[in-house]
Design an enzyme around this catalytic site. Structure first.
Site, PDB file in Angstrom:
ATOM      1  N   TRP A 322       0.843  -1.197   0.000  1.00  0.00           N
ATOM      2  CA  TRP A 322       0.000   0.000   0.000  1.00  0.00           C
ATOM      3  C   TRP A 322       0.881   1.251   0.000  1.00  0.00           C
ATOM      4  CZ3 TRP A 322      -0.420   4.176   3.294  1.00  0.00           C
ATOM      5  CH2 TRP A 322      -1.555   4.980   3.164  1.00  0.00           C
ATOM      6  N   HIS A 323       2.026   1.133   0.674  1.00  0.00           N
ATOM      7  CA  HIS A 323       2.891   2.304   0.806  1.00  0.00           C
ATOM      8  C   HIS A 323       3.615   2.663  -0.490  1.00  0.00           C
ATOM      9  CE1 HIS A 323       2.391   1.583   5.154  1.00  0.00           C
ATOM     10  NE2 HIS A 323       2.562   2.879   5.224  1.00  0.00           N
ATOM     11  N   GLY A 324       3.864   1.690  -1.319  1.00  0.00           N
ATOM     12  CA  GLY A 324       4.570   2.038  -2.547  1.00  0.00           C
ATOM     13  C   GLY A 324       4.724   0.857  -3.466  1.00  0.00           C
TER      14      GLY A 324
END
Lengths: 481, 345
Positions: A322-324
């Protein structure tokens, strides 16, 4: 338009002035327009996506509610989920999957050349798509009535204080505040302003001061001293906390001025005593989202130990991704999942061996509940988490390896030292955090007498003006997500 | 308290009743009083620093302020050296003055570290755009100046975010209005002042900063990047400025040693650009009169090397002046006057 810019504060003053003289219906319309102006400030093209997902979810939720049977409701739920995930997947993960597939095919001996596209990542796309998906799922689960007023729903999605970096508010909590009439008393101002000042201190004074030091080391990890890399790693843990929680504090403070309460997104994660404790304190809106819409549907801890560990690892892998869109984030998530599983395994084994389940609370004088023990646990947790952040911050596995190798071999010797300015700012931060943590109150300042409060505001403002990077427009890290 | 009915306007939302009783007014007053007091204190403490806080580094502040003082007095140097660290560390104005076409110490070094293309465009060009002009401007830029990397950007930003640079480009900083915000920038000057160093003080060696060290290999900071052609636009801007203001230009390709393939490529592109533009270029990348012991690192000379190089540069500039800069321009010829007799003298 970022929260730490003069433009934003000008924008906020105009919106507040209008807000306080409008009727409720017009307030929502005006906030909707404000949200679109705020979001379009980055790139007006992004507005199309925002409007599209809003229209789809607004319609889908109503269809889910109106559906005569479960199958039909489920179909509309999938329409919502697929739309949101497709947009998120295309704009955020297309190149990642294309590159990874090409690399895998090459590894298997095939010549592959898959197309990659230069895609501009829409700001905050992960936040609002998750928010909208949660809304439709809640309607599907019967926990929420579908919103029948498009303006109200569109404003719920595009509410500007939380639009680009959360917290990811849940509709059952926020929708009543949007649909119902709001009154803004002086209490809102009394609570909102300290949060804004605190958030600015974290972002402008601490995070933006640490950013160049961290960037400097992580841009050339192969030639940096081990001491500098270790310092940069610790500072990055503090930087990312201040950057993100600073944003959340400002968002909460600003929202209070509109009479809308946002959830607390960070509960002093620097003082976490274990990894599971950390995830109850860090980015709470995301971790509870993942718990409710991913971990529980996967089975949670209901189907035996092994499946519990599996579910934990899957959930945190998704959290990492989700973060990257990079394999380094996958490793970051996997490490968090492994930590959590090992921690749970340790607890389970301990229960099995010494029957600890019979005494959930440890004796008051045990070493673990002493201050030294707590400090030790905080230090261990901080170090374990900082280690995972190597993969969060490094641009590639090569860089991550260089960082870790440089630290482990203590390349070129030396003692870590980041300078007086950094030490002062981190010291002030830790004092504030500790006082809040001790009193279990983020706006503990309101308990103090008026002259102490006035002096404290002045002192924080002074630190921001004197030490802060006021003129450097450093974007919030979490905008990228 | 509703005074009229309207479907759009309503004053029901904001309700500040009881705010005075809560001590809110005193709280705000004391905060404002403390901040105003701190600002007044800052104004008195920073008074001796003057405008020097606007710069990113004390040495550069002194260097630029001294040059601006020359302009204010109407006596610019005849030869001005501009550029990045290759200009600041490698070219000693005194050696240029004593061996070149000028009489007396009429050469000034206005080059500084990290003055890469964007910083050069936003800082050096505006300085050259106003006031009296030098006769000749010697431009010493490393090809690194035209490479786009995050590290390079950071270095540039330290310069371009300074109040001085922003003011030159018509922008303002918070510190332009609030003295409290100047404290951080003025700190190095405050320290000097506290130790008794007079402010302003004169720059050492007419802006030259010599390196004392022997050769030491340093890691290439920009080895990942490649030359970005758009960044060459600053050269065109400089040429245009020189044309409009009437000063002559000479570009030097600074000495370097042990070039990496990446560096060779960057060198070649920069040289080709200059030559294609018909600009006068003095190429010192590989010259026989400089050996390893004249270098402080791969890209910079030490004091001894700077001395040798500066003398040779002075002679070459003299030749260029005689040969008519424009002629050299068109032919793209490079003067072959480099003496080897100075080797390590």
């Amino acid at each position: 338009m970022t929260f730490n810019s003069i433009t934003f504060f000008g924008f906020l003053v105009i919106i507040l002035c209008l807000y306080y003289v409008l009727t409720h219906r017009w307030q929502n319309r005006m906030l909707l327009v404000a949200g679109y102006v705020f979001y379009g400030w980055w790139d007006p093209r992004f507005l199309v996506l925002l409007a599209l997902t809003t229209a789809v979810d607004y319609t889908a939720a109503q269809r889910v509610e109106d559906a005569g049977n479960r199958n039909s409701a489920r179909r509309w739920l999938w329409v919502s989920i697929v739309t949101n995930l497709s947009i998120l997947g295309f704009f955020k993960y297309f190149n990642f999957f294309a590159d990874s597939t090409a690399a895998m095919l090459e590894w298997l001996g095939f010549r592959a050349s898959l197309p990659t596209i230069r895609i501009l990542l829409p700001v905050g796309i992960s936040f609002y798509t998750f928010k909208e998906m949660a809304y439709t799922i809640d309607v599907y689960r019967g926990q929420l009535k579908a919103c029948r007023n498009f303006v109200d729903f569109a404003m719920f999605v595009s509410y500007f204080p939380e639009l680009v970096a959360g917290p990811i508010m849940r509709a059952p909590v926020q929708m009543p505040q949007i649909v119902g009439k709001r009154v803004v008393g002086w209490k809102n101002w009394e609570e909102g302003v300290p949060l804004i000042i605190l958030g600015l201190f974290k972002k402008v004074a601490v995070a933006d001061t640490l950013a160049p030091i961290v960037d400097w080391s992580f841009q050339r990890p192969s030639v940096m001293k081990g001491a500098d890399l270790l310092m940069a790693l610790y500072l990055f843990s503090i930087q990312i906390y201040c950057d993100f929680s600073g944003y959340s504090d400002i968002a909460r403070g600003v929202s209070k001025l509109f009479g809308i309460d946002l959830m607390v997104n960070f509960d002093h994660p620097l003082f976490s005593t274990s990894v599971s404790n950390f995830w109850r304190r860090w980015h709470v809106s995301l971790s509870t989202w993942l718990r409710d819409y991913l971990y529980f549907p996967l089975g949670g801890s209901r189907f035996g130990k092994l499946k519990t560990y599996r579910n934990l690892i899957i959930t945190l892998l998704i959290s990492g991704l989700w973060h990257g869109a990079n394999w380094t984030f996958v490793v970051y998530g996997a490490l968090q999942g492994i930590y959590m599983s090992v921690e749970r395994l340790y607890r389970d084994v301990k229960k099995l061996l010494i029957g600890e389940s019979a005494q959930p609370e440890r004796p008051a004088r045990s070493v673990w509940s002493s201050y030294a023990g707590t400090l030790f646990k905080i230090a261990v947790t901080f170090n374990l988490l900082s280690f995972t952040r190597v993969f969060f911050r490094a641009r590639s596995f090569g860089d991550a390896w260089d960082v870790l190798y440089g630290i482990v071999t203590w390349r070129y010797g030396a003692i870590p030292w980041a300078g007086y300015r950094v030490m002062f700012l981190v010291g002030v931060l830790l004092i504030i955090e500790f006082v809040q943590y001790y009193y279990k109150d983020q706006i503990v300042i309101l308990r103090w007498p008026w002259f102490t409060r006035g002096a404290a505001y002045a002192a924080l403002a002074l630190v921001i003006i004197v030490f802060g990077s006021l003129d450097e427009d450093v974007p919030f890290i979490y905008f990228e997500f | 308290m509703k005074t009229f009915r309207s479907s759009i306007l309503s004053f029901d939302t904001l309700n500040l009743e009881g705010w005075k009783a809560a001590g809110l007014r005193n709280e705000i007053l004391i905060a404002i009083l403390l901040l105003v007091g701190a600002e007044l204190l800052a104004r008195s403490v920073l008074a001796p620093i003057g405008d020097y806080w606007r710069y990113w580094e004390p040495e550069v502040a002194v260097k630029i302020e001294t040059y601006r003082a020359m302009l204010r007095n109407g006596v610019p140097p005849r030869i001005l050296i501009v550029g990045d660290s290759t200009g600041e560390f490698d070219i000693d104005p005194r050696d240029v003055a004593n061996n070149g076409p000028t009489d007396g110490p009429d050469v000034y070094n206005l080059a500084w570290v990290a003055n890469r293309s964007e910083a050069f465009r936003r800082c050096t060009l505006p300085i050259l755009a106003k006031g009296p002009i030098p006769e000749l401007v010697v431009v010493s830029l490393s090809p690194d100046a035209f490479i786009e990397t995050r590290a390079g950007r950071q270095l540039e930003q330290a310069i371009t975010s300074s109040s001085f640079c922003k003011n030159l480009n018509g922008e303002r900083n918070v510190a332009d209005y609030l003295y409290l915000a100047r404290i951080r920038w003025a700190w190095p000057f405050l320290e000097s002042w506290w130790r008794g160093t007079r402010i302003p003080y004169a720059p050492n060696y007419d802006g030259f900063a010599g390196l004392d060290q022997d050769f030491a290999r340093v890691p290439a900071k920009f080895a990942e990047g490649s030359v970005v052609p758009e960044r060459f636009a600053v050269v065109a801007d400089l040429v245009q400025l020189a044309g409009s203001r009437g000063f002559k230009l000479v570009f030097v390709l600074p000495p370097r040693i042990d070039p990496t393939p990446y560096r060779l490529n960057a060198d070649r592109q920069y040289r080709e650009y200059l030559m294609a533009s018909g600009l006068p270029v003095l190429d010192y990348r590989e010259v026989p009169f400089l050996t390893r012991r004249n270098f402080a690192d791969q890209n910079h000379l030490n004091r001894l090397g700077a001395r040798i190089y500066s003398r040779q540069l002075a002679r070459d500039i003299a030749f260029l002046n005689e040969a008519d800069l424009k002629q050299v321009n068109r032919n793209g010829r490079r003067p072959d006057t480099m003496a080897t007799s100075l080797k390590n003298d």
